[in-house]
Write a protein that holds these residues in place. Structure first.
Motif, PDB file in Angstrom:
ATOM      1  N   ALA A  43      -9.066 -34.587  32.470  1.00 30.00           N
ATOM      2  CA  ALA A  43     -10.100 -35.139  32.485  1.00 30.00           C
ATOM      3  C   ALA A  43      -9.970 -36.562  32.233  1.00 30.00           C
ATOM      4  O   ALA A  43     -10.749 -36.529  31.148  1.00 30.00           O
ATOM      5  N   VAL A  91     -10.701 -23.926  30.737  1.00 30.84           N
ATOM      6  CA  VAL A  91     -11.094 -24.478  31.475  1.00 30.84           C
ATOM      7  C   VAL A  91     -11.906 -25.079  30.903  1.00 30.84           C
ATOM      8  O   VAL A  91     -11.645 -27.119  31.407  1.00 30.84           O
ATOM      9  N   LEU A 128      -9.904 -29.446  30.990  1.00 31.02           N
ATOM     10  CA  LEU A 128     -11.256 -30.677  30.977  1.00 31.02           C
ATOM     11  C   LEU A 128     -10.583 -31.718  29.761  1.00 31.02           C
ATOM     12  O   LEU A 128     -11.316 -33.053  29.880  1.00 31.02           O
ATOM     13  N   TYR A 129     -10.114 -30.874  28.947  1.00 29.76           N
ATOM     14  CA  TYR A 129     -10.195 -31.949  27.633  1.00 29.76           C
ATOM     15  C   TYR A 129      -8.794 -32.597  27.352  1.00 29.76           C
ATOM     16  O   TYR A 129      -8.043 -33.784  27.416  1.00 29.76           O
TER      17      TYR A 129
END
Length: 508
Positions: free
Chosen positions: A404, A396, A400-401
């Motif tokens: 997002a 996760v 996200l890195y």
């Protein structure tokens, strides 16, 4: 009247008879057959320290412990112990006995302890100790023993502790221990004698439990390389007879009584000894590791088939068929030892004793058994769940890195910063010069009458390796524009007559 006189006479006779019985039997202060000046208490008889030169003639048959120590006894009569069928301990220490003789202990078959220490005995004959088949402890230290018959101890099959220290023995037969078997023997004290010749192979072939109780300290041992390495190995193994008296093991370095060297404190005498000389002297013990609850089988491996096989447990219990007293160890018909359910008290050294007509000497085989508790199995559910959770969280964070978008405020700040910066990719030499000289600006930051300009700099450079008339001057005017280098004017210094390409230029 005559009737009353007759009754009174009868009463007097009865009273006199009762008083006689009381005085002779029930109220006698001295036990029956107790020698003069001796002390008799139950089955104990002590005649110690009375200066006796001969054994008292009448001894109580109930005596189980007889103490005749600290007297002046010089001889013991054959058969003198015949009345003492219950005797278990006999103390004759600190007397003047210089010989024993045949038949002295013939009637002492139940004797367990015999103390003959601190006498004047000079030799032990073949039949001096006959009749002591149940003896377990024999104390002969602090005598003058210089000779032992080859079969002096042949009848002592149950002997476990033999003390011969502080005598004058110059040799000892370790091959057969003067007729004494090694099955029960645990302690053999030969300390403080005159032992100068020791057969190292016979010494190395002794069982481990006897090596642990073999005391050879304070003897003029030879400085032999094989003997040194053997005792050094015993010391490293922690055998108590060597480690407890390590400082008292000596050897003669030059065959002179005054040249004694301590084995373990001054080992430089053995620097040229090769450890290869000691290889093969001792058969290494087998190391076995077993868990609690498992089964174990030990075989007595000998060079040739043995007639009799016995085992000694770590608790020094002699194991023969069918097995141990508590039933946890069994001895099979082939001589092997079997433990069906190993427990912590089975840990230690098991020694096999093999005897037979075809064996060169009694052979031993040793097993060092280490007992461990089984390791508990790890909880697979908890470990797997923790690993899965860690992988999910890591995945996760990576997503996200990568995908997002940043927050709106950070994104606008990032674009505004990029628009404001229009620096060239490769700065020019003058730009680098401006950056380096900004700290040397002559314009004070708070000067009221002069406006500071971001494009005004003054640079002073030190003379180079070569200069015109020893100086190089470079000056940049305050109105010089770093972004318009074409307006730069060159002029020669006042002390220079060179062209505008010289090293003494002044830039304004």
């Amino acid at each position: 009247m005559a009737r009353l006189v007759l009754q009174g006479t009868l009463l007097c006779i009865l009273r006199v008879g009762l008083s006689t019985l009381d005085s002779e039997g029930f109220l006698s202060p001295t036990p029956h057959n107790c020698p003069y000046k001796c002390v008799c208490a139950a089955d104990l008889l002590s005649c110690a320290g009375l200066g006796l030169q001969d054994v008292p003639g009448a001894l109580p048959a109930a005596a189980a412990d007889l103490d005749l120590s600290h007297n002046a006894l010089q001889r013991l009569r054959p058969g003198w112990l015949a009345p003492l069928s219950r005797l278990r301990a006999l103390r004759l220490n600190h007397n003047e006995l210089d010989a024993l003789g045949r038949g002295v202990f013939t009637n002492a078959s139940g004797l367990r302890l015999l103390d003959l220490s601190s006498n004047a005995l000079r030799a032990l004959g073949r039949h001096d100790l006959d009749g002591l088949g149940e003896l377990t402890m024999l104390l002969l230290f602090n005598n003058r023993l210089a000779h032992l018959d080859e079969q002096a101890f042949h009848g002592l099959g149950a002997l476990s502790r033999l003390y011969l220290g502080c005598n004058e023995l110059a040799s000892f037969s370790f091959n057969h221990l003067h007729g004494l078997g090694t099955t029960h023997l645990r302690t053999l004290d030969l300390s403080s004698n005159h032992l100068g010749r020791i057969p190292v192979p016979d010494l190395a072939s002794l069982p481990a439990f006897l090596k642990n109780g073999l005391y050879l300290h304070n003897n003029p041992l030879p400085c032999d390389c094989r003997l040194y390495h053997l005792l050094q190995r015993w010391h490293q193994r922690g055998l108590s007879a060597v480690s407890d008296f390590a400082g008292e093991y000596t050897c003669l370095a030059f065959n002179v009584p005054t040249s004694r060297v301590r084995f373990f404190e001054h080992s430089r005498v053995f620097e040229n000894c090769s450890a290869a000389l000691a290889l093969g002297l001792e058969q290494p013990e087998e190391q076995l590791h077993v868990q609690v609850g498992q089964s174990l089988r030990l075989h007595c491996n000998t060079s040739t088939p043995a007639v009799h096989i016995a085992w000694v447990s770590p608790q020094h219990e002699l194991l023969v068929a069918p097995g141990s007293r508590n039933g946890s160890i069994a001895v099979r018909a082939d001589g092997s030892l079997a433990i069906s359910n190993v427990q912590p008290w089975h840990e230690g050294v098991f020694v096999c004793l093999a005897t037979g007509p075809h064996l060169h000497r009694n052979q031993t085989h040793e097993y060092n058994v280490s007992v461990h508790f089984p390791h508990p199995e790890p909880d697979t559910f908890n470990t797997g769940f923790t690993t899965l959770l860690g992988c999910a969280v890591g995945l996760v964070l990576v997503l996200l890195y990568l995908f997002a978008p940043p927050c709106p405020g950070c994104r606008s700040c990032y674009h505004r910063t990029c628009r404001c910066r229009h620096w060239p990719q490769t700065p020019s030499p003058l730009q680098e010069l401006s950056a380096q000289s900004s700290v040397l600006s002559t314009t004070p930051p708070d000067a009221p009458r002069r406006k500071a300009s971001v494009h005004k700099h003054v640079v002073f450079l030190e003379p180079g390796r070569r200069s015109l008339n020893g100086r190089v001057q470079l000056a940049v005017g305050e109105d010089f524009d770093l972004y318009n280098p074409m307006g730069l004017r060159f002029k020669a210094g006042s002390d220079s007559t060179s062209s505008t390409g010289s090293e003494g230029l002044v830039m304004t």
